[in-house]
Design a protein around this motif. Structure first.
Motif, PDB file in Angstrom:
ATOM      1  N   THR A 149       0.812  -1.245  -0.119  1.00  0.00           N
ATOM      2  CA  THR A 149       0.042  -0.053   0.109  1.00  0.00           C
ATOM      3  C   THR A 149       0.951   1.268   0.004  1.00  0.00           C
ATOM      4  O   THR A 149       0.126   2.334  -0.439  1.00  0.00           O
ATOM      5  N   GLY A 150       2.100   1.271   0.602  1.00  0.00           N
ATOM      6  CA  GLY A 150       2.942   2.471   0.499  1.00  0.00           C
ATOM      7  C   GLY A 150       2.818   3.293   1.843  1.00  0.00           C
ATOM      8  O   GLY A 150       3.497   4.137   2.064  1.00  0.00           O
ATOM      9  N   THR A 151       1.671   2.868   2.539  1.00  0.00           N
ATOM     10  CA  THR A 151       1.326   3.641   3.526  1.00  0.00           C
ATOM     11  C   THR A 151       2.303   3.892   5.024  1.00  0.00           C
ATOM     12  O   THR A 151       2.613   2.538   5.395  1.00  0.00           O
ATOM     13  N   GLY A 152       2.639   4.920   5.433  1.00  0.00           N
ATOM     14  CA  GLY A 152       3.412   4.802   6.820  1.00  0.00           C
ATOM     15  C   GLY A 152       2.570   4.567   7.966  1.00  0.00           C
ATOM     16  O   GLY A 152       1.446   4.730   7.843  1.00  0.00           O
ATOM     17  N   MET A 153       3.312   4.482   9.096  1.00  0.00           N
ATOM     18  CA  MET A 153       2.428   4.055  10.466  1.00  0.00           C
ATOM     19  C   MET A 153       2.871   5.007  11.404  1.00  0.00           C
ATOM     20  O   MET A 153       3.891   5.151  11.577  1.00  0.00           O
ATOM     21  N   PRO A 154       1.659   5.662  12.201  1.00  0.00           N
ATOM     22  CA  PRO A 154       2.175   6.599  13.253  1.00  0.00           C
ATOM     23  C   PRO A 154       2.910   5.854  14.277  1.00  0.00           C
ATOM     24  O   PRO A 154       2.721   4.679  14.677  1.00  0.00           O
ATOM     25  N   LEU A 155       3.905   6.556  14.873  1.00  0.00           N
ATOM     26  CA  LEU A 155       4.497   5.892  16.006  1.00  0.00           C
ATOM     27  C   LEU A 155       3.851   5.459  17.032  1.00  0.00           C
ATOM     28  O   LEU A 155       4.100   4.582  17.753  1.00  0.00           O
ATOM     29  N   ARG A 207       7.823  10.508   3.505  1.00  0.00           N
ATOM     30  CA  ARG A 207       7.663  12.013   3.305  1.00  0.00           C
ATOM     31  C   ARG A 207       8.078  12.680   4.606  1.00  0.00           C
ATOM     32  O   ARG A 207       8.145  12.023   5.751  1.00  0.00           O
ATOM     33  N   ASP A 208       8.049  13.849   4.494  1.00  0.00           N
ATOM     34  CA  ASP A 208       8.339  14.661   5.987  1.00  0.00           C
ATOM     35  C   ASP A 208       7.483  14.413   7.131  1.00  0.00           C
ATOM     36  O   ASP A 208       6.457  14.454   6.829  1.00  0.00           O
ATOM     37  N   GLY A 209       7.887  14.032   8.060  1.00  0.00           N
ATOM     38  CA  GLY A 209       6.996  13.943   9.324  1.00  0.00           C
ATOM     39  C   GLY A 209       7.155  12.561   9.621  1.00  0.00           C
ATOM     40  O   GLY A 209       6.765  12.123  10.746  1.00  0.00           O
ATOM     41  N   TYR A 210       7.815  11.520   8.766  1.00  0.00           N
ATOM     42  CA  TYR A 210       7.753  10.251   9.235  1.00  0.00           C
ATOM     43  C   TYR A 210       8.898  10.123  10.291  1.00  0.00           C
ATOM     44  O   TYR A 210      10.093  10.688  10.074  1.00  0.00           O
ATOM     45  N   SER A 231       1.530   7.463  -0.462  1.00  0.00           N
ATOM     46  CA  SER A 231       2.841   6.580  -0.159  1.00  0.00           C
ATOM     47  C   SER A 231       3.740   7.321   0.482  1.00  0.00           C
ATOM     48  O   SER A 231       4.346   8.465   0.040  1.00  0.00           O
ATOM     49  N   ASP A 232       4.530   6.494   1.274  1.00  0.00           N
ATOM     50  CA  ASP A 232       5.879   7.047   2.094  1.00  0.00           C
ATOM     51  C   ASP A 232       7.000   5.899   1.285  1.00  0.00           C
ATOM     52  O   ASP A 232       8.125   5.801   1.984  1.00  0.00           O
ATOM     53  N   SER A 233       6.683   5.211   0.104  1.00  0.00           N
ATOM     54  CA  SER A 233       7.651   4.361  -0.319  1.00  0.00           C
ATOM     55  C   SER A 233       8.180   4.742  -1.517  1.00  0.00           C
ATOM     56  O   SER A 233       7.839   5.971  -1.957  1.00  0.00           O
TER      57      SER A 233
END
Length: 399
Positions: A180-186, A211-214, A312-314
């Motif tokens: 999916t490319g999605t990042g995950m909140p910490l 992206r910025d903020g990851y 996407s973050d990938s």
């Protein structure tokens, strides 16, 4: 002629097909999330120099502890933490916190061999990297799939509920997620760590493209001895052909991996090549921004054409709203562009390429949609993945 079914193969392997994406000779290959740029000539020269230095000694076994490689990986990750900033107490990674193997798949295999096995359970949130269940079940452990949210994200409440229900020994979290490319909140990772008594594996194969903020899960390591963060040099470093994955965890967890690794598992050649690449990390990572720009260009154009695009973050995108994904996949292949049919209803996946490769993909998909607008499904007809699809079709996050 003897067939596989005639052999005394394990019962749980009968009927299975080997893992892997199509390898087809087409002009534009955007299906396995490789880095589209060749290794720069100055880095090639450095690799050749390092390899030449070890060739005469190949009659001896390699450094079992890959000491120099661990030091260089530690330096690289310490730089990542410095650039990321934040409030973590972790400011540098020490070599004794590092592990490496032949691709992140072998790293993950070591983790599951050490903490999984018969009578134990691993859990993952799907759709995600299909090697997680395959590696798990190969050790005799049970695999539990839990669906992500309808938008393919994952929130702390539903993640914790799944862990409380199944009580897994290992939890896999993939961020940025594949396919999916999605990042995950910490905070989701923190909630999972608090909810489980087992090992939490955070697969960050694509973290350099975020992206910025990851924020990397590396920042959580000081206070979490059951956390292991897996990464790779295959993607951002353009080093898929070398097969070098690595993990970061408390030294005690690293000691557990030593119990299951095969002797001398990293060759002198692999260590020498990886060290040369890490010496030139800035050069190799210079193409990351170029790939991100092409990813974002694809995202905007696909959205303008009427597709739904998952943020996407990938270095790849999953796009949906497709009436018949396999038909679109074939039409793109006929146009000389190979993307990935990931088995998720209504969706395909494409990785960013060079500017020329990205242009070829966008021109091809634009021509297909203009020629036949019915390629696009009616709004709201996209579907989530099934467990059976997830188990057999998704391309690797860590490859």
């Amino acid at each position: 002629m003897t067939t596989l079914e005639d052999l005394p193969i394990r019962d749980d392997l009968r009927g299975r097909t080997p893992y892997g994406a199509p390898q087809l000779d087409v002009p534009v290959q955007l299906n396995v999330n490789e880095n589209a740029f060749d290794v720069p000539e100055d880095v090639v020269a450095a690799i050749e120099k390092n390899l030449h230095a070890v060739l005469a000694g190949l009659n001896r076994y390699p450094d079992r502890e890959f000491t120099v490689l661990r030091e260089k990986l530690a330096d690289y990750l310490s730089g990542v933490l410095t650039r990321q900033g934040g409030t973590s107490s972790l400011r540098a990674v020490e070599p004794e916190w590092l592990w490496a193997a032949n691709g992140s798949n072998e790293v993950l295999s070591h983790i599951v061999q050490a903490f999984g096995g018969p009578g134990r359970t691993a859990l993952g949130f799907v759709p995600s990297y299909s090697m997680h269940p395959l590696i798990t079940t190969s050790t005799g452990a049970a695999w539990v799939s839990v669906d992500r949210n309808a938008d393919f994200g994952l929130d702390a409440r539903s993640a914790v509920a799944a862990i409380e229900e199944h009580r897994p020994d290992i939890v896999f979290l993939t961020t940025p997620n594949n396919p999916t490319g999605t990042g995950m909140p910490l905070e989701v990772i923190e909630a999972v760590l608090a909810a489980t008594a087992g090992i939490v594996v955070v697969d960050e194969a694509y973290a350099e493209f975020a992206r910025d903020g990851y924020v990397s899960a590396l920042t959580l390591l000081p206070d979490n001895p059951r956390l292991v963060v897996s990464r790779t040099m295959s993607k951002a470093f353009a080093f898929a052909g070398v097969r070098l994955g690595y993990a970061v965890a408390h030294p005690a967890l690293i000691d557990a991996l030593r119990l299951v690794r095969l002797p001398y598992h990293l060759s002198d050649l692999t260590q020498a090549a990886a060290c040369a690449a890490l010496d030139h990390a800035e050069v190799l990572l210079g193409n990351v921004d170029r790939l991100v720009a092409q990813r974002d260009r694809m995202s905007a154009t696909l959205a303008d054409l009427g597709f739904s695009v998952v943020p996407s973050d990938s270095n790849f995108l999953m796009f949906g709203g497709i009436r018949d994904p396999h038909a679109l996949w074939q039409s793109l292949l006929d146009a000389g562009v190979l993307v990935r049919d990931i088995g998720i209803a209504g969706h395909l996946r494409v990785n960013a390429g060079t500017e020329e490769e990205t242009t070829a993909f966008l021109e091809a998909v634009t021509a297909i949609v203009r020629r036949d607008p019915s390629v696009l499904a009616a709004r709201g007809t996209g579907a989530h993945v099934t467990d059976a699809q997830n188990a057999t079709t998704h391309e690797g996050a860590g490859e």
